[in-house]
Design a protein around this motif. Structure first.
Motif, PDB file in Angstrom:
ATOM      1  N   LEU A 153       0.811  -1.218   0.000  1.00  0.00           N
ATOM      2  CA  LEU A 153       0.000   0.000   0.000  1.00  0.00           C
ATOM      3  C   LEU A 153       0.846   1.271   0.000  1.00  0.00           C
ATOM      4  O   LEU A 153       0.323   2.372  -0.172  1.00  0.00           O
ATOM      5  CB  LEU A 153      -0.947   0.001   1.209  1.00  0.00           C
ATOM      6  CG  LEU A 153      -2.010  -1.096   1.217  1.00  0.00           C
ATOM      7  CD1 LEU A 153      -2.882  -0.987   2.464  1.00  0.00           C
ATOM      8  CD2 LEU A 153      -2.872  -1.029  -0.042  1.00  0.00           C
ATOM      9  N   GLY A 154       2.139   1.119   0.267  1.00  0.00           N
ATOM     10  CA  GLY A 154       3.035   2.257   0.181  1.00  0.00           C
ATOM     11  C   GLY A 154       2.910   3.270   1.295  1.00  0.00           C
ATOM     12  O   GLY A 154       3.249   4.440   1.112  1.00  0.00           O
ATOM     13  N   ARG A 155       2.435   2.845   2.454  1.00  0.00           N
ATOM     14  CA  ARG A 155       2.284   3.790   3.564  1.00  0.00           C
ATOM     15  C   ARG A 155       2.365   3.075   4.896  1.00  0.00           C
ATOM     16  O   ARG A 155       2.244   1.855   4.986  1.00  0.00           O
ATOM     17  CB  ARG A 155       0.940   4.523   3.478  1.00  0.00           C
ATOM     18  CG  ARG A 155      -0.286   3.627   3.702  1.00  0.00           C
ATOM     19  CD  ARG A 155      -1.563   4.443   3.797  1.00  0.00           C
ATOM     20  NE  ARG A 155      -2.765   3.633   3.986  1.00  0.00           N
ATOM     21  CZ  ARG A 155      -3.232   3.244   5.165  1.00  0.00           C
ATOM     22  NH1 ARG A 155      -2.592   3.566   6.277  1.00  0.00           N
ATOM     23  NH2 ARG A 155      -4.352   2.529   5.241  1.00  0.00           N
ATOM     24  N   TYR A 156       2.576   3.862   5.933  1.00  0.00           N
ATOM     25  CA  TYR A 156       2.493   3.372   7.305  1.00  0.00           C
ATOM     26  C   TYR A 156       1.035   3.198   7.708  1.00  0.00           C
ATOM     27  O   TYR A 156       0.142   3.865   7.180  1.00  0.00           O
ATOM     28  CB  TYR A 156       3.123   4.384   8.256  1.00  0.00           C
ATOM     29  CG  TYR A 156       4.612   4.242   8.467  1.00  0.00           C
ATOM     30  CD1 TYR A 156       5.158   4.302   9.733  1.00  0.00           C
ATOM     31  CD2 TYR A 156       5.483   4.080   7.389  1.00  0.00           C
ATOM     32  CE1 TYR A 156       6.522   4.189   9.940  1.00  0.00           C
ATOM     33  CE2 TYR A 156       6.854   3.968   7.581  1.00  0.00           C
ATOM     34  CZ  TYR A 156       7.360   4.029   8.857  1.00  0.00           C
ATOM     35  OH  TYR A 156       8.709   3.924   9.050  1.00  0.00           O
ATOM     36  N   ALA A 157       0.809   2.312   8.666  1.00  0.00           N
ATOM     37  CA  ALA A 157      -0.516   2.195   9.277  1.00  0.00           C
ATOM     38  C   ALA A 157      -0.697   3.268  10.334  1.00  0.00           C
ATOM     39  O   ALA A 157       0.274   3.749  10.932  1.00  0.00           O
ATOM     40  CB  ALA A 157      -0.699   0.828   9.913  1.00  0.00           C
ATOM     41  N   GLU A 158      -1.935   3.653  10.569  1.00  0.00           N
ATOM     42  CA  GLU A 158      -2.284   4.384  11.774  1.00  0.00           C
ATOM     43  C   GLU A 158      -2.477   3.363  12.891  1.00  0.00           C
ATOM     44  O   GLU A 158      -2.943   2.242  12.641  1.00  0.00           O
ATOM     45  CB  GLU A 158      -3.566   5.182  11.567  1.00  0.00           C
ATOM     46  CG  GLU A 158      -3.487   6.241  10.486  1.00  0.00           C
ATOM     47  CD  GLU A 158      -2.524   7.354  10.843  1.00  0.00           C
ATOM     48  OE1 GLU A 158      -2.359   7.633  12.057  1.00  0.00           O
ATOM     49  OE2 GLU A 158      -1.938   7.943   9.918  1.00  0.00           O
ATOM     50  N   SER A 159      -2.125   3.734  14.113  1.00  0.00           N
ATOM     51  CA  SER A 159      -2.273   2.791  15.228  1.00  0.00           C
ATOM     52  C   SER A 159      -3.726   2.363  15.416  1.00  0.00           C
ATOM     53  O   SER A 159      -4.006   1.240  15.861  1.00  0.00           O
ATOM     54  CB  SER A 159      -1.719   3.397  16.516  1.00  0.00           C
ATOM     55  OG  SER A 159      -2.364   4.625  16.819  1.00  0.00           O
ATOM     56  N   LEU A 174      -2.442 -13.046  12.317  1.00  0.00           N
ATOM     57  CA  LEU A 174      -3.058 -12.149  11.346  1.00  0.00           C
ATOM     58  C   LEU A 174      -2.118 -10.991  11.016  1.00  0.00           C
ATOM     59  O   LEU A 174      -1.645 -10.289  11.913  1.00  0.00           O
ATOM     60  CB  LEU A 174      -4.375 -11.602  11.911  1.00  0.00           C
ATOM     61  CG  LEU A 174      -5.396 -12.652  12.348  1.00  0.00           C
ATOM     62  CD1 LEU A 174      -6.628 -11.976  12.943  1.00  0.00           C
ATOM     63  CD2 LEU A 174      -5.793 -13.545  11.196  1.00  0.00           C
ATOM     64  N   HIS A 175      -1.866 -10.788   9.741  1.00  0.00           N
ATOM     65  CA  HIS A 175      -0.977  -9.713   9.302  1.00  0.00           C
ATOM     66  C   HIS A 175      -1.803  -8.468   8.982  1.00  0.00           C
ATOM     67  O   HIS A 175      -2.667  -8.492   8.096  1.00  0.00           O
ATOM     68  CB  HIS A 175      -0.198 -10.146   8.064  1.00  0.00           C
ATOM     69  CG  HIS A 175       0.800 -11.220   8.347  1.00  0.00           C
ATOM     70  ND1 HIS A 175       2.089 -10.966   8.722  1.00  0.00           N
ATOM     71  CD2 HIS A 175       0.654 -12.571   8.364  1.00  0.00           C
ATOM     72  CE1 HIS A 175       2.729 -12.106   8.917  1.00  0.00           C
ATOM     73  NE2 HIS A 175       1.883 -13.098   8.715  1.00  0.00           N
ATOM     74  N   VAL A 176      -1.540  -7.421   9.730  1.00  0.00           N
ATOM     75  CA  VAL A 176      -2.159  -6.115   9.467  1.00  0.00           C
ATOM     76  C   VAL A 176      -0.995  -5.204   9.092  1.00  0.00           C
ATOM     77  O   VAL A 176      -0.547  -4.355   9.869  1.00  0.00           O
ATOM     78  CB  VAL A 176      -2.930  -5.600  10.693  1.00  0.00           C
ATOM     79  CG1 VAL A 176      -3.726  -4.345  10.353  1.00  0.00           C
ATOM     80  CG2 VAL A 176      -3.877  -6.680  11.230  1.00  0.00           C
ATOM     81  N   ASP A 177      -0.484  -5.424   7.885  1.00  0.00           N
ATOM     82  CA  ASP A 177       0.826  -4.863   7.533  1.00  0.00           C
ATOM     83  C   ASP A 177       0.855  -4.148   6.190  1.00  0.00           C
ATOM     84  O   ASP A 177       1.931  -3.859   5.660  1.00  0.00           O
ATOM     85  CB  ASP A 177       1.885  -5.964   7.562  1.00  0.00           C
ATOM     86  CG  ASP A 177       1.665  -7.053   6.514  1.00  0.00           C
ATOM     87  OD1 ASP A 177       0.696  -6.951   5.735  1.00  0.00           O
ATOM     88  OD2 ASP A 177       2.474  -8.003   6.467  1.00  0.00           O
ATOM     89  N   GLY A 178      -0.318  -3.871   5.614  1.00  0.00           N
ATOM     90  CA  GLY A 178      -0.335  -3.148   4.347  1.00  0.00           C
ATOM     91  C   GLY A 178       0.312  -3.900   3.215  1.00  0.00           C
ATOM     92  O   GLY A 178       0.719  -3.306   2.206  1.00  0.00           O
TER      93      GLY A 178
END
Length: 246
Positions: free
Chosen positions: A209-215, A238-242
């Motif tokens: 996705l080319g971005r950091y996640a928001e917490s 579970l991967h929540v890693d974009g």
């Protein structure tokens, strides 16, 4: 509808970063919250006030996750104060990037004590208080599956260990109606790892996705697992890693 109404949740290292986001999200979902913190009493007190402002009860307990007795006492205090314990989020962690030759025995011991032993100790303590519907959720890392640059061997090893712990505890606690899961965040915008940091553009580029996640995006997945909606998910990583690991 508040999906965690009436539940009590313990979040280790819940005064900052992903832990703070989880604490606030679970409070919004109706849970009373206990956070542990290592050193910043002022930051922890501010989190308590934020949780109370959302209409929930809150407690901050000082506990170094590297000290098993302190961590067990914090979990027991949470259950005694609020009369029950439904959710544990193992969030506290040590992040050390170091070349292999520079790692000291104390570096190794501290990382494994906080990142591996503490989640098991806290889970052991929490499970004693949990009934059916209990939830144990640990925070792993995207680098458990992909180490994109040197110096991550110790940290990656510590987070990979949580995969085995999660599977083993899920099998052991499943007959009691307690689920156990692991969430691997990708690069996440926090004060310790800001999205505008010196290497952030390169790290963000490693995700699909080319971005950091928001917490809050990490917290949303944890809220789902903690709620009744997540009742048939256990032993999962579970991967929540974009898309960091694709």
């Amino acid at each position: 509808m508040k999906r965690c109404e009436g539940n009590v949740a313990v979040i280790t290292g819940g005064s900052r970063g992903i832990g703070a986001a989880v604490a606030l999200r679970l409070a919004e979902e109706g849970a009373d919250i206990v956070i542990t913190y290592e050193s910043s009493a002022e930051r922890a007190a501010d989190m308590v006030e934020q949780i109370k402002a959302r209409g929930r009860r809150a407690l901050a307990v000082q506990a170094d996750s590297a000290v098993p007795e302190a961590l067990t006492a914090a979990v027991d205090e949470a259950a005694a104060t609020f009369g029950r314990l439904d959710i544990l989020v193992n969030n506290a962690a040590v992040f050390l990037v170091s070349p292999l030759d520079d790692l000291s025995p104390s570096d190794i011991d501290r990382t494994l004590a906080v990142n591996v032993r503490a989640p098991l100790v806290a889970s052991q303590a929490a499970a004693r208080h949990m009934g059916r519907g209990g939830r144990i959720i640990s925070i792993g890392s995207n680098v458990a599956d992909r180490a994109p640059f040197p110096g991550l061997a110790l940290y990656s090893m510590s987070k990979t260990a949580l995969v085995g712990m999660t599977k083993g505890l899920a099998r052991e606690l499943g007959p009691r109606g307690i689920t156990v899961n692991l969430v691997h965040p990708g690069p996440t915008d926090t004060d310790a790892n800001p999205a505008d940091g010196p290497n952030a553009e390169t790290i963000a580029g490693l995700t699909a996705l080319g971005r950091y996640a928001e917490s809050t995006e990490i917290a949303a997945t944890i809220a789902h697992l903690a709620s009744e909606d997540g009742r048939y998910i256990t032993g999962a990583s579970l991967h929540v890693d974009g898309g960091f690991t694709v």
